[in-house]
Each structure stands twice: as C-alpha cells, then as structure tokens.
Scaffold this motif. Structure first.
Motif, PDB file in Angstrom:
ATOM      1  N   ILE A   1       0.952   7.500   8.783  1.00 33.94           N
ATOM      2  CA  ILE A   1       0.279   6.271   8.367  1.00 33.94           C
ATOM      3  C   ILE A   1       1.258   5.215   7.887  1.00 33.94           C
ATOM      4  CG2 ILE A   1      -1.982   7.211   7.897  1.00 33.94           C
ATOM      5  CD1 ILE A   1      -1.225   7.607   5.047  1.00 33.94           C
ATOM      6  N   TYR A   2       2.499   5.598   7.731  1.00 30.44           N
ATOM      7  CA  TYR A   2       3.509   4.593   7.414  1.00 30.44           C
ATOM      8  C   TYR A   2       4.850   5.081   7.945  1.00 30.44           C
ATOM      9  CZ  TYR A   2       6.986   1.916   4.903  1.00 30.44           C
ATOM     10  OH  TYR A   2       8.054   1.137   4.605  1.00 30.44           O
ATOM     11  N   GLU A   3       5.575   4.172   8.537  1.00 26.31           N
ATOM     12  CA  GLU A   3       6.923   4.522   8.958  1.00 26.31           C
ATOM     13  C   GLU A   3       7.837   3.352   8.619  1.00 26.31           C
ATOM     14  OE1 GLU A   3       7.179   5.908  12.908  1.00 26.31           O
ATOM     15  OE2 GLU A   3       9.199   6.677  12.640  1.00 26.31           O
ATOM     16  N   ASN A   4       8.946   3.651   8.030  1.00 22.02           N
ATOM     17  CA  ASN A   4       9.857   2.605   7.577  1.00 22.02           C
ATOM     18  C   ASN A   4      10.757   2.179   8.725  1.00 22.02           C
ATOM     19  OD1 ASN A   4      11.546   0.943   6.230  1.00 22.02           O
ATOM     20  ND2 ASN A   4      12.319   2.482   4.784  1.00 22.02           N
ATOM     21  N   LYS A   5      10.618   0.919   9.085  1.00 21.62           N
ATOM     22  CA  LYS A   5      11.427   0.431  10.199  1.00 21.62           C
ATOM     23  C   LYS A   5      12.890   0.288   9.812  1.00 21.62           C
ATOM     24  CE  LYS A   5      11.083  -3.840  11.350  1.00 21.62           C
ATOM     25  NZ  LYS A   5      10.575  -5.115  11.867  1.00 21.62           N
TER      26      LYS A   5
ATOM     27  N   ALA B   1      -5.528   3.214   5.947  1.00 19.52           N
ATOM     28  CA  ALA B   1      -5.398   4.666   5.775  1.00 19.52           C
ATOM     29  C   ALA B   1      -4.628   4.982   4.507  1.00 19.52           C
ATOM     30  CB  ALA B   1      -4.706   5.261   6.984  1.00 19.52           C
ATOM     31  N   LEU B   2      -3.630   4.176   4.238  1.00 20.50           N
ATOM     32  CA  LEU B   2      -2.826   4.407   3.032  1.00 20.50           C
ATOM     33  C   LEU B   2      -3.702   4.277   1.791  1.00 20.50           C
ATOM     34  CD1 LEU B   2       0.466   2.518   3.860  1.00 20.50           C
ATOM     35  CD2 LEU B   2       0.274   4.917   3.323  1.00 20.50           C
TER      36      LEU B   2
ATOM     37  N   ALA C   1       0.824  -1.206   0.000  1.00 18.70           N
ATOM     38  CA  ALA C   1       0.000   0.000   0.000  1.00 18.70           C
ATOM     39  C   ALA C   1       0.857   1.255   0.000  1.00 18.70           C
ATOM     40  CB  ALA C   1      -0.909  -0.006   1.219  1.00 18.70           C
TER      41      ALA C   1
ATOM     42  N   GLU D   1      -0.541  11.524   6.635  1.00 18.17           N
ATOM     43  CA  GLU D   1      -1.837  11.525   5.972  1.00 18.17           C
ATOM     44  C   GLU D   1      -2.166  12.888   5.391  1.00 18.17           C
ATOM     45  OE1 GLU D   1      -5.159  10.365   8.335  1.00 18.17           O
ATOM     46  OE2 GLU D   1      -5.942   9.149   6.691  1.00 18.17           O
TER      47      GLU D   1
ATOM     48  N   LEU E   1       9.712   1.429  15.567  1.00 16.86           N
ATOM     49  CA  LEU E   1       8.507   0.632  15.397  1.00 16.86           C
ATOM     50  C   LEU E   1       7.937   0.918  14.012  1.00 16.86           C
ATOM     51  CD1 LEU E   1       6.758  -1.195  17.182  1.00 16.86           C
ATOM     52  CD2 LEU E   1       5.308   0.779  17.530  1.00 16.86           C
ATOM     53  N   THR E   2       7.614  -0.135  13.282  1.00 13.31           N
ATOM     54  CA  THR E   2       7.008   0.080  11.986  1.00 13.31           C
ATOM     55  C   THR E   2       5.546   0.430  12.141  1.00 13.31           C
ATOM     56  OG1 THR E   2       8.467  -1.493  10.979  1.00 13.31           O
ATOM     57  CG2 THR E   2       6.499  -0.963   9.788  1.00 13.31           C
ATOM     58  N   ILE E   3       5.171   1.485  11.506  1.00 13.31           N
ATOM     59  CA  ILE E   3       3.750   1.805  11.435  1.00 13.31           C
ATOM     60  C   ILE E   3       3.359   1.609   9.984  1.00 13.31           C
ATOM     61  CG2 ILE E   3       2.032   3.589  11.707  1.00 13.31           C
ATOM     62  CD1 ILE E   3       3.874   4.882  13.738  1.00 13.31           C
ATOM     63  N   ASN E   4       2.345   0.837   9.756  1.00 17.13           N
ATOM     64  CA  ASN E   4       1.912   0.624   8.387  1.00 17.13           C
ATOM     65  C   ASN E   4       0.403   0.495   8.391  1.00 17.13           C
ATOM     66  OD1 ASN E   4       1.733   0.135   5.746  1.00 17.13           O
ATOM     67  ND2 ASN E   4       2.940  -1.755   5.751  1.00 17.13           N
ATOM     68  N   ASN E   5      -0.239   1.606   8.319  1.00 13.66           N
ATOM     69  CA  ASN E   5      -1.697   1.623   8.367  1.00 13.66           C
ATOM     70  C   ASN E   5      -2.221   1.452   6.949  1.00 13.66           C
ATOM     71  OD1 ASN E   5      -4.351   2.074   8.745  1.00 13.66           O
ATOM     72  ND2 ASN E   5      -4.090   3.911   9.980  1.00 13.66           N
ATOM     73  N   THR E   6      -2.396   0.191   6.570  1.00 15.06           N
ATOM     74  CA  THR E   6      -2.748  -0.104   5.183  1.00 15.06           C
ATOM     75  C   THR E   6      -4.050   0.566   4.783  1.00 15.06           C
ATOM     76  OG1 THR E   6      -1.800  -2.232   5.648  1.00 15.06           O
ATOM     77  CG2 THR E   6      -2.866  -1.968   3.551  1.00 15.06           C
TER      78      THR E   6
ATOM     79  N   ASP F   1       4.091  -5.649  12.542  1.00 16.56           N
ATOM     80  CA  ASP F   1       5.369  -6.345  12.522  1.00 16.56           C
ATOM     81  C   ASP F   1       5.298  -7.519  11.550  1.00 16.56           C
ATOM     82  OD1 ASP F   1       7.547  -7.384  15.196  1.00 16.56           O
ATOM     83  OD2 ASP F   1       7.869  -6.874  13.117  1.00 16.56           O
TER      84      ASP F   1
ATOM     85  N   VAL G   1       1.139   4.397  -2.822  1.00 15.55           N
ATOM     86  CA  VAL G   1       0.996   5.831  -2.561  1.00 15.55           C
ATOM     87  C   VAL G   1       2.201   6.589  -3.108  1.00 15.55           C
ATOM     88  CG1 VAL G   1       0.887   7.556  -0.737  1.00 15.55           C
ATOM     89  CG2 VAL G   1      -0.450   5.485  -0.548  1.00 15.55           C
TER      90      VAL G   1
ATOM     91  N   SER H   1      -7.495   5.279  10.952  1.00 13.77           N
ATOM     92  CA  SER H   1      -6.782   5.560  12.186  1.00 13.77           C
ATOM     93  C   SER H   1      -7.700   6.102  13.267  1.00 13.77           C
ATOM     94  CB  SER H   1      -5.670   6.545  11.918  1.00 13.77           C
ATOM     95  OG  SER H   1      -6.234   7.687  11.350  1.00 13.77           O
TER      96      SER H   1
END
Lengths: 313, 413
Positions: free
Chosen positions: A252-256, B173-174, A146, A244, B166-171, B94, A150, B56
């Motif tokens: 809404i997304y952060e690359n680990k 919302a994306l 996803a 967002e 920490l990975t945030i991946n709010n599919t 994760d 984007v 979210s």
C-alpha cells in the motif's frame, strides 16, 4: 438481596475514584517479539540487545532461519503471545532491514537501517532504569502523510512501553525521539536529568496524591531544571514499503526515493568501469581515425621530386 | 513513444478535444467489458462504492460506478472527497498528480476523472489495458530525475542506467489500515506517553552533525516538558526518587568504562595544555638567555676596546702631555673600578665599600680567617697558666646533686 447489596456497594466504590470503569476500557497491551535473521553482524546483534534492554515488553527469540518465508513470523508471534514483531533482516552481512509488523492483521513496514551506533560503543554518560517507560517524542512531520501516520503508530506500539508490562518500573526517566529528516527517521534515546528534582518532585507528588484532579500551580516546574543526557543507541531508518497484511498482503506504500544499497554499490562499480570503458573507446576511435587517414596501413606516400632524398641522392 | 503521445496530446488540445472526457469514455468501455467477466464481485463492490472509502480491492468499484450515469459518479465521488478530507483519489502515483489534485478542489467534475484515472493506472499492473499502459510509461520517463544524472561527471556517467521505482501510495488503504490497528483515542496520555511536537523539526543540512543533534535534543526536551505536565495531571509518578535503586540499562561495568574514558580524556587535555605551557616558557626563557649573552658579549667588547685604546695611547703617548695621560688614567681606572664594584654589588657579595659584610666579619672572628690554623686550639704558656676557670667545688663534684643509682632510676621511671 446479596446481589443488590453488591451492586450498590460497587456503585459506591466506583463513584469516587472511577477505577472500576477503566477495566472495561480498552487498554494499551503490547508485546514485541524481536528477533534477527541469520547473517547479522555483531553490530546488528548489539543493537538488538540494546533495544531489548530498553523495551521491557519485548521477547527476544532465536535467529530465524529463513529470509523468504517471513509469514512464519506470524505463527511465532502467536506462539509467544506477541502482537508486535520487530524483525532484523540482514543481507549480505552488511545491510540491515528492520521489519515492524502487527500480526496477525498487519500492517507491516519494511525499513532500511543505517548509521547504527550501539549503546556500548557510543560511551554516552546517560543511563536509565531497565524497564522504565519512555516518553515518545514524535516530530510533527509524522502527522502530515498517511504512510508516516501508519509508521508513527507502529513505532508507538513497538517502542512505547505499556503500563501493564510485567517488568515495568513506575518512573519515567528517559525519552525516545523520532524525527523525520531527509526522508528518514532518526532515532535517539535520552536520559531525563532533573536538577533539584528531589525537592520539586516530592512537593508535586504530595499535591497529586491529595487531589489528583486539581492541577497545582507548578513551582517553576515544566519550564526549568530538565535537561537531557544521551543514552544511545543511534540509528536511522528509511521506510521502503508498507504492506497491508502482516508479512504479506498488497503493497500500500512504496518509497520511490529509496535506493537500495545494492544499487548504490553497483552504480559505484559501474561508474568506475565507465571510466575504463571510455578510455578504451577513445583508443578504438583513435585507431579507426588513423586507419581512415591511411596512417596505419603502411602505405607509402608518394615521394616529391623536390624531396631531400631525391635532390641529394 | 512518449514523445509521440505528447505531440498527440498537443494536437488534441489545439483541436479543443477534451482529453479527459475521451479518456473517461474509453475507461467506461473497458469497465463494461470487465464487468461482464467479473460478475461475482459486484455485491461487495456496490457496498463499498456507496461506502466511505475506496481501497485496493475496490478498484473495480471505481470502474463499476462508471456504468451509472456520469452525473451520479461525480456526485458520489464528491461526497467521497468530502469524507476523506481532500484525499480524494485513492491512489496517488506521482508528484505530477499531486499537482493535479489541486485542481480538483476547484471543480467536482474533475474529481471523478482523476479518481478513475489513477485507478486505471494501478490496475495496469495486472491487466494490460493499452491506454493505461501508455500512461504508465510516460510517467516512468518523467520519474527519472535529470538532476541526478547531471550531477555526475560526464565521463563517469558511463554505464549507469538511472534507476527509478514507481511510487505506490494508496492513501485510502493506509488510512483504513491505520484505523484498524491504532490505539483508541480515549486512552489516557499515560497509556502510550507519545508526544507529538507542535512544529516539525527543521534541519537545514542533515550532514551538519551539531545542528542536527541539537534539533533532535530540542524536540525531545519539549516532549519531556509537555509529557511531564500531562503525566502530573493524570497523577502518574514521573521523577525517580533518589533512594530508588534498581537495575539500570547500562551495567556498572559499562558506566565504569565511560567514566574511565572521560577521566582519560580530561587527563590528556590537561597534559597537552601543560606541555604547551612548558614549550612556551622554554621559548621565552631561551630568548631571555640569548639577550643576556649578547649583552655580556657587548660589555666584553666594550672593555676590550677601551683597553686597546688605552694601550695605543700609552704606546704612542709621546705626543701627549702627562696631564692628559693622568686624566685618562684616572678616568679609565674609575670606569673599571665602577664596573667591578657594580658587578660585585649586583652579585650580592660584599658591600659597596669593598670590605666584608657584617656576617662574614662575625664568622671570621668566630672561626678564624687568615693566619695560621695549626695549633690554634692547643695550649700555650699563657693559657696553661690561667687558672681562672678552676673551681675546687667542681673538682670535688659536690656542686651538683649526684646521679641516682640504677635501681632508683629504674624505680623512678
């Protein structure tokens, strides 16, 4: 009566070419505001210049004073009638972060830019019209997740030159490649070099003007006589975060996997310091050991009666 | 702490306690508590709960839904799942959860738990739900890749604290965001001219420049071919005519620089190749010269040997018969003569007969060779007496037509 005539004539005219209908259809209208923060190096500036040259729908603006209040960019974009913002944020005079955003409603992507090589320093032989529209070549990997979807859409808006742009030229003579590899986006720009293009191209054009709906058999076109010559610039983007909103809103997304260059530098320093610390610890340990054995207190050990000093006193 | 938890989980597993169910109950309680505090947001929440996507803000909605009977939750979320094509859980936190997601496909009962689970984690950022917080910590400990640490030399590891975010991946919302700003699909190809490759570009080693660039090149080339076909279909111009001139991206000055650079490189290449050739030739020539010198030395030594032998024989020749001596003499002279003649022949001077060449003889006849050179061209008695070349006619100058005068000559010009 006049109205009736008008409507009929309109119907008649719109029927054959269907051009009128497209007016109602949504158009691809993009304008990109590109600017940097303060503290960019010459290389960042040249990269910005190159991109500005390649994107006729871009509007270059003066450096932005602040790095913290980026929401100002929304107002700036509004001021210049831009619906895209590409913002170069330079940190510490060496790290470059590129923000791509769609004001006013977002989203925003922040990416770390590495391996910058500008057009001038690469000395590639490729060249293209200033203001021609590129073909954008995306890796299939962009459609897998996803967040990459984007990013792909944002890149399409920013780097795809809309046909309605003011300074646009009508031919397609370069291609921009976006490839996902190693979690990064690699960007390249090539000139399309067509050999024997003059003959084939003319024939093709004639056919198309006569009957655009029917696809004429391609006389060896599409499979041969296209080659690419690189133009430049080259750079690599690592996505860090997607917001967002436009320069705001929830993450809404952060690359680990992204490790900031500051972290890398500090780790390097620490690893060097670690070497010293270990040595210092070793010395301390040795001292402690020695004192435990009574070698450092200066206590004399008892003299044996068979010692040389006793025997031959 | 995490270890403790892990042990507890194991214990519970052994007892046959359904951890997930328990967890859900806990969350339910929490949600109820929260609901009491957050009445006003309910309307919006309900709309979204029955709607298509979670987002979210709709985290609360996930909780809210839990108030309803459990079966209902499952049904709704199953529906949700169908609509989102397998991207059921709004938040994936994760890789471990990714793995769990696979399980979801098997039973719908699992989904709601997953969904709720991840929701609570996302919320834990804001609120301090005790259970959720624990989960978070556990995850963070999992996050640290051991391989990264082990790759360092043990002594250099020193003070480095492994850093993980920490990975945030709010599919959800994306996807919603994408839908909000994406270009409509009804646009023709020529509107954006974006081509996506059929297969993902695979690069084994990113550090290998050549293969990497080749992969990029191939991808772009494919895109160009496809793009050209599609543009031609839509009747858009593609190729620039040869007589269309306009400003280029790179200025003439820059292109001149590029050209100069190329010429320079070519010249340097050629020069270096030339130098190498010269060096090789020199090396070879030297070898030839050395061989020649050696040969000459050898020849000289041989002659000297022969002479020495001869001398010895002459001195101590008392015991030898004259006949023998003659024989040796002749042989020696012959050998010497032959050698000399051969050398002369090789040098190209003179013929094998030892005399002069035809050309030399001719020249000698003409210019004289040997003998006295003085007065050779002056008259003597015989030549002065010779009047065979005398002619009265010539003396009177009537044999030839006279030279015309200056004026006539000028006129004739």
């Amino acid at each position: 009566m006049a109205a009736v005539y008008k409507s009929i004539s309109k119907q008649k005219s719109s029927a054959p070419n269907g051009k009128e209908e497209t007016d109602n259809k949504p158009k691809n209208k993009q304008r990109v505001l590109i600017l940097t923060s303060r503290g960019v190096t010459y290389r960042h500036r040249h990269l910005l210049g190159d991109l500005n040259a390649l994107l006729p729908h871009s509007r270059k603006d003066a450096k932005l004073d602040t790095k913290t209040q980026l929401h100002q960019l929304n107002e700036l974009a509004d001021l210049y009638n831009c619906n895209n913002v590409m913002f170069f944020e330079a940190r510490k005079g060496k790290d470059l972060y590129i923000w791509l955003s769609k004001p006013p409603n977002g989203p925003t992507v922040k990416m770390h830019c590495q391996n910058i090589h500008t057009m001038e320093e690469l000395n590639f032989t490729g060249n293209c019209l200033k203001g021609s529209r590129p073909i954008l070549s995306f890796d299939a990997a962009f459609d897998k997740q996803a967040h990459t979807k984007v990013i792909k859409e944002l890149l399409t808006h920013t780097f795809g030159v809309p046909a309605s742009s003011r300074k646009v030229k009508p031919f397609v003579d370069h291609v921009m490649g976006f490839t996902m590899a190693d979690g990064k986006i690699w960007i390249r720009c090539y000139q399309i070099a067509e050999t024997e293009a003059s003959k084939n191209g003319k024939a093709e054009n004639e056919e198309n003007t006569q009957e655009p709906s029917i696809v004429a058999p391609k006389s060896g076109k599409g499979e041969t006589n296209v080659s690419l010559v690189e133009i430049g610039p080259r750079f690599v983007l690592t996505p860090i975060v997607i917001l967002e909103g436009s320069f705001g809103g929830p993450v809404i997304y952060e690359n680990k996997e992204f490790v900031s260059p500051n972290q890398i530098r500090s780790d390097l320093r620490k690893s060097k310091a670690g070497r010293y610390n270990k040595r210092a610890d070793g010395i301390m340990e040795r001292k402690a050991k020695k004192s435990d054995l009574g070698l450092r207190t200066g206590a004399t050990h008892e003299v044996d009666e068979l010692d040389d000093r006793v025997l031959f006193a | 702490m995490a270890k403790d938890q892990g042990l507890r989980a194991l214990l519970k597993k052994q007892k046959g306690v359904d951890f997930k169910k328990e967890h859900q109950k806990k969350l339910q309680k929490q949600a109820e508590k929260r609901k009491r505090s957050q009445k006003p947001t309910d309307k919006e929440i309900e709309a979204e709960g029955s709607g298509l996507e979670e987002d979210s803000e709709a985290n609360d909605s996930g909780e809210d839904v839990k108030d309803v009977a459990k079966e209902e939750v499952a049904a709704k979320l199953a529906e949700l799942k169908e609509k989102m094509n397998g991207q059921a859980s709004g938040w994936e936190t994760d890789e471990s959860e990714d793995a769990e997601e696979d399980d979801e496909d098997e039973d719908d009962g699992g989904i709601d738990i997953e969904g709720i689970d991840s929701d609570s984690e996302s919320e834990s950022d804001e609120e301090d739900g005790a259970g959720a917080e624990d989960d978070d910590e556990e995850e963070e400990e999992e996050d640290i890749p051991l391989s990264d640490i082990e790759s360092l030399a043990s002594d250099e590891r020193g003070d480095i604290i492994p850093h993980q975010r920490l990975t945030i991946n709010n599919t959800a919302a994306l996807l919603r965001s994408l839908k909000a700003f994406a270009l409509p699909a009804s646009l023709p190809f020529s509107a954006a001219q974006a081509v996506t490759s059929d297969a993902p570009t695979e690069i084994k080693d990113v550090e290998d420049d050549l293969t990497r660039e080749l992969a990029f090149y191939k991808q772009s080339l494919e895109a160009v071919k496809e793009g050209r076909i599609r543009l031609n279909k839509e009747g858009m111009p593609f190729t620039r005519p040869t007589d269309y001139f306009a400003e280029m991206v790179k200025s003439e000055e820059q292109m001149g620089k590029v050209r100069a650079k190329m010429v320079d490189a070519a010249a340097r290449k050629k020069a270096s190749a030339d130098a190498r050739r010269q060096r090789d030739l020199k090396k070879f020539g030297k070898a030839v010269q050395v061989a020649k010198l050696q040969e000459r030395d050898k020849a000289k030594r041989d002659t000297l040997d022969k002479i020495n032998v001869l001398k010895r024989k002459r001195e101590g020749g008392a015991g030898l018969t004259t006949n023998e001596e003659d024989m040796f003499d002749v042989a020696l002279d012959d050998a010497a003569d032959g050698e000399k003649a051969a050398r002369r022949f090789k040098d190209g001077r003179g013929g094998p007969e030892g005399g002069k060449g035809a050309k030399r003889q001719k020249k000698d006849a003409k210019f004289g060779f040997g003998g006295k050179k003085r007065f050779s061209k002056s008259n003597d008695a015989k030549s002065s007496g010779d009047v065979s070349g005398f002619s009265v006619k010539k003396m009177k100058g009537k044999g030839k037509s006279q030279r015309p005068g200056k004026s006539r000559r000028a006129a004739g010009k």
